[in-house]
Write a protein that holds these residues in place. Sequence first.
Motif, mmCIF file in Angstrom:
data_model
loop_
_atom_site.group_PDB
_atom_site.id
_atom_site.type_symbol
_atom_site.label_atom_id
_atom_site.label_comp_id
_atom_site.label_asym_id
_atom_site.label_seq_id
_atom_site.Cartn_x
_atom_site.Cartn_y
_atom_site.Cartn_z
ATOM 1 N N VAL A 4 0.809 -1.219 0.000
ATOM 2 C CA VAL A 4 0.000 0.000 0.000
ATOM 3 C C VAL A 4 0.843 1.271 0.000
ATOM 4 C CG1 VAL A 4 -1.964 -1.112 1.104
ATOM 5 C CG2 VAL A 4 -0.251 0.025 2.514
ATOM 6 N N LEU A 5 2.146 1.154 0.142
ATOM 7 C CA LEU A 5 3.002 2.338 0.147
ATOM 8 C C LEU A 5 3.245 2.850 -1.258
ATOM 9 C CD1 LEU A 5 5.750 1.464 2.752
ATOM 10 C CD2 LEU A 5 3.813 2.996 3.025
ATOM 11 N N GLY A 6 3.266 4.166 -1.397
ATOM 12 C CA GLY A 6 3.573 4.782 -2.679
ATOM 13 C C GLY A 6 4.663 5.823 -2.527
ATOM 14 N N CYS A 7 5.356 6.075 -3.604
ATOM 15 C CA CYS A 7 6.414 7.089 -3.617
ATOM 16 C C CYS A 7 5.810 8.453 -3.292
ATOM 17 C CB CYS A 7 7.062 7.108 -4.999
ATOM 18 S SG CYS A 7 8.254 8.439 -5.227
ATOM 19 N N PRO A 8 6.396 9.185 -2.350
ATOM 20 C CA PRO A 8 5.866 10.505 -2.032
ATOM 21 C C PRO A 8 6.016 11.507 -3.184
ATOM 22 C CG PRO A 8 7.737 9.962 -0.611
ATOM 23 C CD PRO A 8 7.492 8.798 -1.495
ATOM 24 N N HIS A 9 6.884 11.191 -4.129
ATOM 25 C CA HIS A 9 7.122 12.097 -5.249
ATOM 26 C C HIS A 9 6.176 11.814 -6.422
ATOM 27 C CE1 HIS A 9 9.073 13.779 -8.788
ATOM 28 N NE2 HIS A 9 9.714 14.590 -7.988
ATOM 29 N N CYS A 10 6.138 10.544 -6.896
ATOM 30 C CA CYS A 10 5.367 10.232 -8.107
ATOM 31 C C CYS A 10 4.200 9.270 -7.869
ATOM 32 C CB CYS A 10 6.285 9.656 -9.182
ATOM 33 S SG CYS A 10 6.807 7.959 -8.861
ATOM 34 N N ALA A 16 10.543 -3.049 -1.372
ATOM 35 C CA ALA A 16 11.446 -3.267 -0.246
ATOM 36 C C ALA A 16 12.758 -3.835 -0.773
ATOM 37 C CB ALA A 16 10.823 -4.219 0.761
ATOM 38 N N GLN A 17 13.877 -3.351 -0.263
ATOM 39 C CA GLN A 17 15.201 -3.784 -0.705
ATOM 40 C C GLN A 17 16.045 -4.143 0.513
ATOM 41 O OE1 GLN A 17 15.966 -3.982 -3.973
ATOM 42 N NE2 GLN A 17 13.936 -3.207 -4.437
ATOM 43 N N GLU A 18 17.126 -4.866 0.255
ATOM 44 C CA GLU A 18 18.166 -5.131 1.256
ATOM 45 C C GLU A 18 17.596 -5.573 2.594
ATOM 46 O OE1 GLU A 18 20.773 -1.775 1.508
ATOM 47 O OE2 GLU A 18 20.661 -1.445 -0.637
ATOM 48 N N ALA A 19 16.910 -6.705 2.605
ATOM 49 C CA ALA A 19 16.343 -7.266 3.845
ATOM 50 C C ALA A 19 15.442 -6.247 4.542
ATOM 51 C CB ALA A 19 17.449 -7.755 4.766
ATOM 52 N N GLN A 20 14.712 -5.490 3.753
ATOM 53 C CA GLN A 20 13.748 -4.485 4.217
ATOM 54 C C GLN A 20 14.395 -3.387 5.067
ATOM 55 O OE1 GLN A 20 10.337 -6.444 5.875
ATOM 56 N NE2 GLN A 20 9.678 -7.156 3.884
ATOM 57 N N THR A 21 15.618 -2.978 4.691
ATOM 58 C CA THR A 21 16.258 -1.844 5.350
ATOM 59 C C THR A 21 16.115 -0.581 4.510
ATOM 60 O OG1 THR A 21 18.419 -2.319 4.379
ATOM 61 C CG2 THR A 21 17.952 -3.292 6.545
ATOM 62 N N ARG A 22 15.608 -0.735 3.260
ATOM 63 C CA ARG A 22 15.375 0.407 2.369
ATOM 64 C C ARG A 22 14.147 0.113 1.526
ATOM 65 N NH1 ARG A 22 18.904 3.878 2.900
ATOM 66 N NH2 ARG A 22 18.317 5.170 1.188
ATOM 67 N N VAL A 23 13.456 1.169 1.092
ATOM 68 C CA VAL A 23 12.415 1.043 0.077
ATOM 69 C C VAL A 23 12.823 1.924 -1.083
ATOM 70 C CG1 VAL A 23 10.495 0.426 1.590
ATOM 71 C CG2 VAL A 23 10.979 2.822 1.185
#
Length: 55
Positions: A4-10, A16-23
Amino acid sequence: MWAVLGCPHCKAPLQAQEAQTRVTCAPCRLSWPVEEGIPRLAPEHAVAEPPVSGT
């Protein structure tokens, strides 16, 4: 939660990337940290991802 998350810009879906340490947002090539399971989507936390080499 990630679905359900969307980019705040577009507004594109975030991945989710790198064992969920980044999106990351593929269209914008931006990423944000995830701290204690919470994505920090504020503009000051955004990091530009390097371009992907086609070679």
